[in-house]
Structures are given as C-alpha cells and as structure tokens.
Design a protein around this motif. Structure first.
Motif, PDB file in Angstrom:
ATOM      1  N   UNK A   1      -7.496  -2.241  47.216  1.00  0.00           N
ATOM      2  CA  UNK A   1      -7.362  -2.379  46.026  1.00  0.00           C
ATOM      3  C   UNK A   1      -6.157  -3.504  45.869  1.00  0.00           C
ATOM      4  N   UNK A   2      -6.230  -4.627  45.146  1.00  0.00           N
ATOM      5  CA  UNK A   2      -5.118  -5.623  44.846  1.00  0.00           C
ATOM      6  C   UNK A   2      -5.262  -5.947  43.420  1.00  0.00           C
ATOM      7  N   UNK A   3      -3.788  -6.176  42.984  1.00  0.00           N
ATOM      8  CA  UNK A   3      -3.832  -6.820  41.724  1.00  0.00           C
ATOM      9  C   UNK A   3      -2.332  -7.727  41.902  1.00  0.00           C
ATOM     10  N   UNK A   4      -2.720  -8.972  41.154  1.00  0.00           N
ATOM     11  CA  UNK A   4      -1.752  -9.979  41.331  1.00  0.00           C
ATOM     12  C   UNK A   4      -0.190  -9.442  40.902  1.00  0.00           C
ATOM     13  N   UNK A   5       0.608  -9.691  41.751  1.00  0.00           N
ATOM     14  CA  UNK A   5       2.013  -9.354  41.182  1.00  0.00           C
ATOM     15  C   UNK A   5       2.398 -10.324  40.063  1.00  0.00           C
ATOM     16  N   UNK A   6       3.639 -10.114  39.523  1.00  0.00           N
ATOM     17  CA  UNK A   6       4.231 -10.683  38.441  1.00  0.00           C
ATOM     18  C   UNK A   6       4.574 -12.242  39.023  1.00  0.00           C
ATOM     19  N   UNK A   7       4.315 -13.261  38.167  1.00  0.00           N
ATOM     20  CA  UNK A   7       4.815 -14.274  38.488  1.00  0.00           C
ATOM     21  C   UNK A   7       6.269 -14.563  38.479  1.00  0.00           C
ATOM     22  N   UNK A   8       6.630 -15.712  39.232  1.00  0.00           N
ATOM     23  CA  UNK A   8       8.014 -15.802  39.457  1.00  0.00           C
ATOM     24  C   UNK A   8       8.699 -16.180  38.147  1.00  0.00           C
ATOM     25  N   UNK A   9      10.046 -15.725  37.931  1.00  0.00           N
ATOM     26  CA  UNK A   9      10.837 -16.306  36.621  1.00  0.00           C
ATOM     27  C   UNK A   9      11.621 -17.704  36.933  1.00  0.00           C
TER      28      UNK A   9
ATOM     29  N   UNK B   1       5.370 -17.924  46.866  1.00  0.00           N
ATOM     30  CA  UNK B   1       6.385 -17.598  45.570  1.00  0.00           C
ATOM     31  C   UNK B   1       7.105 -18.913  45.343  1.00  0.00           C
ATOM     32  N   UNK B   2       6.710 -20.028  46.168  1.00  0.00           N
ATOM     33  CA  UNK B   2       7.260 -21.286  45.838  1.00  0.00           C
ATOM     34  C   UNK B   2       6.968 -22.264  44.619  1.00  0.00           C
ATOM     35  N   UNK B   3       7.511 -23.262  44.366  1.00  0.00           N
ATOM     36  CA  UNK B   3       7.279 -24.186  42.928  1.00  0.00           C
ATOM     37  C   UNK B   3       5.989 -24.349  43.193  1.00  0.00           C
ATOM     38  N   UNK B   4       5.313 -24.932  44.175  1.00  0.00           N
ATOM     39  CA  UNK B   4       3.943 -25.522  44.395  1.00  0.00           C
ATOM     40  C   UNK B   4       2.855 -24.304  43.806  1.00  0.00           C
ATOM     41  N   UNK B   5       2.589 -23.212  44.391  1.00  0.00           N
ATOM     42  CA  UNK B   5       1.725 -22.389  43.949  1.00  0.00           C
ATOM     43  C   UNK B   5       1.783 -21.594  42.470  1.00  0.00           C
ATOM     44  N   UNK B   6       3.292 -21.127  42.173  1.00  0.00           N
ATOM     45  CA  UNK B   6       3.530 -20.857  41.102  1.00  0.00           C
ATOM     46  C   UNK B   6       3.323 -21.532  39.906  1.00  0.00           C
ATOM     47  N   UNK B   7       3.592 -23.131  39.864  1.00  0.00           N
ATOM     48  CA  UNK B   7       3.074 -24.050  38.985  1.00  0.00           C
ATOM     49  C   UNK B   7       1.734 -24.041  38.877  1.00  0.00           C
ATOM     50  N   UNK B   8       0.747 -23.894  39.880  1.00  0.00           N
ATOM     51  CA  UNK B   8      -0.744 -23.817  39.789  1.00  0.00           C
ATOM     52  C   UNK B   8      -0.941 -22.693  39.169  1.00  0.00           C
TER      53      UNK B   8
END
Length: 366
Positions: A349-357, A126-133
């Motif tokens: 079963x897994x679906x990606x959650x919403x990206x951070x805002x 959820x941090x800046x690094x992975x969310x930017x990627x």
C-alpha cells in the motif's frame, strides 16, 4: 536537533557528511563507524567529528544516536537495518531498502511493531526538479496523465568505479541500483503501481574491470543487467521502465510523462534539479519551465533531514518505508515476471506524501 550515526563511510558518504555539516541545520552527526576504521578516521578528521565507534553495535548502544544512517553496500542493508531496529534505533537507509522483497517486508514489519521510524533513499524526488514536475501535473498542465516512460542506459561501472564488482552481485544490477530513482519519481508523479510485467537477462557472463586499483580483474555477473518493465498504475495509466548496464548510449537517462493535453520531460531523477520541459497540445515546441521549489543542487540527506523534522513535529516523513517497500516490490516483481512469464500484482500500500513547501530557509524543513 536529531543526531545521526553513520554505519558505513564509503563513496556516497562524502556528500552526506558535507551536507549534514554545511547545509541542514536540524540534524548533526553523532559519530561514525566503518568496517575499515581508517575510512571513518579520515572522514572524522575532515569534518571535525569527534566520535568513532568500534563497530555498529557500539553505535547502536549510544543513547546520543537518534537515527542510524545505513550507507553500507546494498546486500548489507538488511542485516544492518534489522540490527539497528532490534536495538531500538530509527533508521534511514540508502537505496534499496533491502536486496529482496521478503527482506524489505521483514524490516517494515519490525519497524512498525517497535514503533520506530524507517525511511530511505532516494530523496532526489524532494528536489526542485521532480517537485516542480509534480506541481505541473497536479495543476493540470498536461491534462490527465495517460502514460510514462523511463530509461537508464549505460555500459556499466567497471571503467570508472574503484570497486565495481558489487554492481554485478546479489543486491546489484541496474534495476536495484538505479531503478529506485526512476520508480520513486514515477510513483510520486503518477501514484501507486497496480501490477507489472517484465523481461530480464544478463547479456554478458563476465565483466573486465579497467578502472584502478582493480584494473585487469574479471568478475562474474550474477544478476540481470538488461531489464525492461511494464507498469500499470492504479490510475489506469501505463508506464515502461528500461534499465541496463549492457549498452553504449549517448543519452543515458530519460523520463517522460504523457498526458491528454501535453507531455512533460522530467529531469534525470538521479539529480535534485535539472531542466523541466513542457510540450502543450497547442504548441509545436517544448518550453523550458522554471523550477519553483528549493534544493536544485546535490542535496543528499534532504530525505534524512525531512525524516528528522517529522519525528519532532509528528507529521509523516516523505521518504518513508511505505514508499521504499513499494518501489522494492515493483523492482522485484519485474524480475519475477521475467522468470515466470506472467503479470505480477503489487500488494504493498502506498500513497504519495505531501509535496514540498516552497520558499523556506534552505536546510530547514517544514
């Protein structure tokens, strides 16, 4: 405002205590308990917490506790989380969800049946690094993802950790300990995994602790410590993951995503920030990419705060039990494949959650 009850006040608790009291404005600490009461007392004094429970069952009985934070040792996660759920409490657990896949399935089923919220670490994705990627991939900067590779290489924790034995016992090992960071990042970047294959071994039967206070203690190794996994994502992309406590290596962490139009160098998923590097097909060198989301520093408890906010708003929290169970099943299947010499299909079963805002007030979630 959701109130958090700590079960366990070990090494990782310090950053949770600091961030909940100083960063996150929508959760607060109801109280603490630890099997070693003096640990809870020291933490309570340092962070101004007034309530210390005699044991976890006293904590579960407290109506002020909205969410139980389970930060016990990995092999204890199942029993603590199960007891909390049975007592009617929502739970956020440190990684992994449980020490075995069967235990993880039991916990998720129990939470679902009781209508309780179950979440868990890691929350570094959820941090800046992975969310930017994630944004760079979703926006097409590397074209269609075709593969990924993750590496976590080190020689173990016995030279620096004050009590490293549990890393080599049931619930430990490099895959269950560090794999959740890399696999959680991968499934958030690439989507769910379809099937896996793997090989695993323990290179050394014993470990000599050289850190204090257990310097000179020899511990037996009961889990694989050299593990390689092959991942087939549902998208058709192929990935690899390698985790080990057996190797001296100068660069201990690496994660890359390969696409039809470029390659993305992802920062260490054990951290919240880090440098993102992009190599486009038409370019000769990687470019440093700016982080375009919040939480670049150590923001442990971000997933917990997100879960608390989701409980208030009715949305789905991002570090949810579908994700933690999917990651646990992948890790378990890699080791099973190594023992049985076959591909293992992933059932969860897994679906990606919403990206951070982006661009919100730090410490307050959407």
């Amino acid at each position: 405002m959701k109130k958090i009850g700590f079960v366990g006040v070990g090494d990782i608790s310090g950053i949770y205590l600091k961030n909940i009291t100083e960063m996150f404005g929508e959760i607060e600490i109801a109280g603490l308990c630890d099997i070693k009461r003096e640990k809870a007392e020291r933490a309570a004094q340092r962070y101004g917490i007034t309530k210390i429970y005699g044991d976890m069952h006293e904590l579960f009985a407290d109506p002020d506790v909205d969410i139980v934070l389970n930060i016990t040792r990995p092999y204890e996660h199942f029993a603590v989380t199960k007891a909390a759920l049975e007592a009617g409490k929502n739970v956020y657990s440190e990684k992994p969800l449980a020490a075995t896949l069967e235990e993880g399935r039991i916990l998720k089923k129990l939470a679902d049946e009781k209508g309780l919220v179950l979440g868990g670490a890691p929350d570094t994705f959820l941090g800046a690094g992975i969310q930017t990627c994630r944004k760079l991939i979703d926006d097409g900067y590397i074209g269609t993802p075709v593969g990924a590779a993750a590496f976590m290489i080190c020689r173990g924790h016995e030279t620096w950790h004050p009590d490293p034995e549990f890393y080599y016992k049931h619930g430990g090992g490099p895959m269950l300990d560090m794999g959740p960071y890399y696999l959680t990042a991968l499934v958030n970047l690439m989507g769910p995994v379809k099937r896996v294959a793997g090989m695993a071994k323990a290179s050394y039967p014993t470990r000599l602790i050289t850190s204090e206070p257990l310097n000179g203690t020899v511990v037996s190794v009961d889990v694989p410590t050299y593990i390689t996994g092959l991942l087939e994502f549902k998208s058709g992309a192929v990935g690899t993951i390698f985790t080990t406590f057996d190797v001296k290596y100068a660069q201990g962490a690496r994660l890359e995503v390969y696409g039809s139009q470029g390659t993305l160098s992802v920062p260490d998923p054990n951290n919240f920030g880090g440098q993102v590097k992009l190599l486009r097909a038409e370019e000769k060198e990687y470019r440093d990419m700016p982080l375009c989301f919040g939480y670049p520093e150590n923001s442990r408890a971000l997933g917990l705060a997100d879960m608390a906010k989701a409980m208030e708003t009715g949305r789905k929290h991002r570090a949810n039990s579908e994700q933690t169970l999917h990651v646990l099943e992948i890790m378990s299947a890699i080791e099973t494949s190594g023992r049985e010499g076959r591909f293992i299909e992933i059932e969860s079963v897994f679906e990606r959650g919403e990206p951070m805002i982006s661009a919100g007030r730090e410490g307050f979630l959407d």
